[in-house]
Design an enzyme around this catalytic site. Structure first.
Site, mmCIF file in Angstrom:
data_model
loop_
_atom_site.group_PDB
_atom_site.id
_atom_site.type_symbol
_atom_site.label_atom_id
_atom_site.label_comp_id
_atom_site.label_asym_id
_atom_site.label_seq_id
_atom_site.Cartn_x
_atom_site.Cartn_y
_atom_site.Cartn_z
ATOM 1 N N CYS A 36 7.777 -1.371 -6.839
ATOM 2 C CA CYS A 36 6.990 -0.163 -6.610
ATOM 3 C C CYS A 36 7.888 1.076 -6.675
ATOM 4 O O CYS A 36 8.559 1.416 -5.696
ATOM 5 C CB CYS A 36 6.286 -0.260 -5.252
ATOM 6 S SG CYS A 36 5.284 1.196 -4.877
ATOM 7 N N CYS A 92 7.093 3.876 -4.272
ATOM 8 C CA CYS A 92 7.509 3.588 -2.892
ATOM 9 C C CYS A 92 9.026 3.715 -2.726
ATOM 10 O O CYS A 92 9.498 4.262 -1.735
ATOM 11 C CB CYS A 92 7.131 2.161 -2.504
ATOM 12 S SG CYS A 92 5.533 1.622 -3.094
ATOM 13 N N ASP A 93 9.776 3.192 -3.684
ATOM 14 C CA ASP A 93 11.214 2.998 -3.448
ATOM 15 C C ASP A 93 12.138 3.843 -4.317
ATOM 16 O O ASP A 93 13.354 3.850 -4.082
ATOM 17 C CB ASP A 93 11.566 1.507 -3.651
ATOM 18 C CG ASP A 93 10.843 0.622 -2.641
ATOM 19 O OD1 ASP A 93 10.567 1.106 -1.534
ATOM 20 O OD2 ASP A 93 10.540 -0.533 -2.976
HETATM 21 P P1 FAD Z 1 -3.247 -5.433 0.357
HETATM 22 O O1 FAD Z 1 -2.291 -4.651 1.160
HETATM 23 O O2 FAD Z 1 -2.774 -6.139 -0.861
HETATM 24 O O3 FAD Z 1 -3.957 -6.470 1.329
HETATM 25 C C1 FAD Z 1 -4.788 -7.469 0.828
HETATM 26 C C2 FAD Z 1 -5.272 -8.304 1.989
HETATM 27 O O4 FAD Z 1 -6.269 -9.203 1.528
HETATM 28 C C3 FAD Z 1 -4.199 -9.137 2.672
HETATM 29 O O5 FAD Z 1 -4.327 -8.966 4.064
HETATM 30 C C4 FAD Z 1 -4.554 -10.575 2.311
HETATM 31 O O6 FAD Z 1 -4.207 -11.500 3.328
HETATM 32 C C5 FAD Z 1 -6.063 -10.447 2.180
HETATM 33 N N1 FAD Z 1 -6.708 -11.472 1.387
HETATM 34 C C6 FAD Z 1 -6.489 -11.808 0.081
HETATM 35 N N2 FAD Z 1 -7.290 -12.819 -0.284
HETATM 36 C C7 FAD Z 1 -8.028 -13.141 0.818
HETATM 37 C C8 FAD Z 1 -9.033 -14.114 1.086
HETATM 38 N N3 FAD Z 1 -9.466 -14.948 0.138
HETATM 39 N N4 FAD Z 1 -9.556 -14.180 2.334
HETATM 40 C C9 FAD Z 1 -9.164 -13.313 3.292
HETATM 41 N N5 FAD Z 1 -8.234 -12.353 3.088
HETATM 42 C C10 FAD Z 1 -7.673 -12.286 1.869
HETATM 43 N N6 FAD Z 1 2.282 1.971 -0.938
HETATM 44 C C11 FAD Z 1 2.534 3.168 -0.391
HETATM 45 O O7 FAD Z 1 1.644 4.009 -0.292
HETATM 46 N N7 FAD Z 1 3.775 3.464 0.105
HETATM 47 C C12 FAD Z 1 4.799 2.601 0.073
HETATM 48 O O8 FAD Z 1 5.916 2.917 0.495
HETATM 49 C C13 FAD Z 1 4.561 1.307 -0.477
HETATM 50 N N8 FAD Z 1 5.526 0.378 -0.512
HETATM 51 C C14 FAD Z 1 5.266 -0.839 -1.042
HETATM 52 C C15 FAD Z 1 6.296 -1.781 -1.056
HETATM 53 C C16 FAD Z 1 6.049 -3.026 -1.562
HETATM 54 C C17 FAD Z 1 7.168 -4.042 -1.561
HETATM 55 C C18 FAD Z 1 4.771 -3.352 -2.086
HETATM 56 C C19 FAD Z 1 4.502 -4.720 -2.624
HETATM 57 C C20 FAD Z 1 3.759 -2.422 -2.102
HETATM 58 C C21 FAD Z 1 3.998 -1.144 -1.581
HETATM 59 N N9 FAD Z 1 3.023 -0.173 -1.569
HETATM 60 C C22 FAD Z 1 3.252 1.043 -1.001
HETATM 61 C C23 FAD Z 1 1.684 -0.428 -2.106
HETATM 62 C C24 FAD Z 1 0.716 -0.746 -0.942
HETATM 63 O O9 FAD Z 1 1.278 -1.738 -0.152
HETATM 64 C C25 FAD Z 1 -0.627 -1.175 -1.487
HETATM 65 O O10 FAD Z 1 -1.140 -0.175 -2.326
HETATM 66 C C26 FAD Z 1 -1.620 -1.437 -0.368
HETATM 67 O O11 FAD Z 1 -1.109 -2.353 0.561
HETATM 68 C C27 FAD Z 1 -2.928 -1.973 -0.905
HETATM 69 O O12 FAD Z 1 -3.765 -2.159 0.175
HETATM 70 P P2 FAD Z 1 -5.035 -3.108 0.104
HETATM 71 O O13 FAD Z 1 -5.675 -3.016 1.442
HETATM 72 O O14 FAD Z 1 -5.849 -2.776 -1.082
HETATM 73 O O15 FAD Z 1 -4.483 -4.567 -0.161
#
Ligand code: FAD
Ligand code: NAP
Length: 342
Positions: A158, A161-162
């Protein structure tokens, strides 16, 4: 040795029957939220405050992607926050507002009947009048042991992010799609130099992006190469170079860098709905522009699951809010219809 006879309580239920009772449990909720990242928890806060008594199922990564990172510096209101801490706070917030947060995994979802039916790994069946899909996306990785070792210590997926952590340093990006090109261009804001490694001799990124890339004085292309190893120091743990192999000649080159960004695509977690909802850009759930409504009324999608462009915590949280508001509106209209029909 002789067996000892233990008297059995009159209200004793054999474990097999108790398991049977758990297995058969069905819970109904007005709003089922699947996923516990920023999108899911924000949807839970809003749905709970709308008195919809939502149930949120966390999945196998409670807190989502931010739990695998360290510093987050772009969450408004926090100049520095640890990703896992932020997600604990979000969970507490959702619970405090009245959302029920359940540690379980949804293994199947039937959107063809109403109420919608979700089956969880524990054996519980959830039925729901509305469903908010917030299952996120996962970055694809090369699968190298050294990549795993340096994740968070020079290896990232990302740039937004980094990138900031590599001011004045050399960076290598791998990939040939829009993400890789965008990340390479973005990283020039920080890096002294960026090398983009691609396994072929043409990019699949849009032409306009390629033009910008090729014209950029800070970017060098390394064509027809694959990364075979991430090299680095042990103490402190950190990347010093990536080893790349020419796929045509087999020649090996070490490219010095402090940051290695893997940009070979993301895999949205749309497995549950891939045969039930229209998807786009390789698996992202399609929503109506400007809303979180999917093709099935009463089913909403938020966060990285639907967003192949921004993929940020704050945008995911924003979409989680939208999904809860969209669900509230949908349920209110449904209630009016049901009352009129009575
Ligand atoms: P996610 O955070 O991907 O969460 C998905 C959820 O769905 C999880 O809890 C998982 O357990 C659940 N899930 C999946 N399938 C199922 C199922 N079948 N049943 C029940 N639950 C399920 N963004 C920033 O803004 N700033 C940052 O500094 C940043 N740093 C990052 C660093 C890293 C290493 C990574 C990988 C990403 C980073 N991001 C950052 C991006 C950010 O993390 C994502 O954009 C954000 O988390 C997406 O949120 P979300 O709720 O859509 O999904
Ligand atoms: P992508 O288009 O699937 O590209 C992935 C790239 O990574 C490809 O070039 C692929 O090489 C390479 N790759 C895959 N596996 C690899 C491996 N194991 N080792 C080395 N290289 C590997 O993914 P993306 O760039 O993340 O884009 C995903 C979708 O989002 C696309 O539809 C894209 O257009 C869209 N997107 C749009 C924007 C925008 O509009 N601004 C921004 C970002 C993404 P090959 O080419 O050889 O297959």
């Amino acid at each position: 040795m002789q067996g000892v006879s233990v008297p059995i309580d009159a209200d004793y239920i054999p474990i097999s029957k108790r398991m049977g009772a758990i297995m058969a449990e069905t819970r109904h909720t007005r709003v089922l939220i699947i996923g516990s990242g920023p999108a899911g928890y924000t949807a839970a806060v809003y749905a709970a405050r709308a008195m919809l008594n939502p149930i949120l199922v966390q999945g196998i990564q409670p807190g989502g992607q931010l739990t695998i990172t360290t510093e987050v510096e772009n969450w408004p209101g926090d100049t520095h926050v640890q990703g896992p801490d932020l997600m604990v706070r979000m969970e507490e917030h959702a619970r405090a507002m009245g959302a029920e947060v359940i540690s379980d995994y949804i293994s199947s979802l039937d959107l063809k009947r109403r109420p919608f039916v979700a089956k969880a790994d524990s054996g519980i069946t959830f039925t729901a009048d509305a469903v908010i899909l917030a299952t996120g996306a996962q970055a694809k990785w090369l699968g190298l042991p050294s990549e795993e070792k340096f994740k968070g210590f020079g290896v990232s997926a990302c740039a937004t992010c980094d990138g900031f952590f590599y001011r004045g340093k050399e960076i290598v990006v791998i990939g040939g799609g829009n993400t890789a090109v965008e990340e390479a261009l973005f990283l020039t804001n920080f890096a002294s130099h960026v090398t983009l490694i691609h396994r072929r001799d043409t990019l699949r990124a849009e032409k306009i992006m390629q033009d910008r890339l090729f014209k950029h004085p800070k970017i060098t292309m390394l064509w027809n190469h694959e990364v075979t190893e991430v090299l680095g120091d042990e103490a402190p743990l950190g990347v010093t170079a990536v080893r790349a192999r020419n796929v045509l000649t087999g020649a090996v080159t070490d490219v010095p860098c402090s940051g290695f960004f893997v940009a070979i695509g993301h895999a949205p977690a749309s497995e549950l709905v891939k045969d039930q909802l229209p998807l786009h850009s390789g698996g992202y759930v399609e929503v109506e522009a400007g809303s979180t409504r999917t093709a099935i009324p009463g089913v909403f999608a938020a966060g990285d699951l639907t967003d192949h462009i921004y993929r940020q915590a704050v945008t995911s949280a924003g979409m989680g809010c939208m999904a809860a508001l969209d669900a509230e509106k949908f349920l209110a209209a449904q209630d009016v219809e049901l009352k009129a029909a009575e």
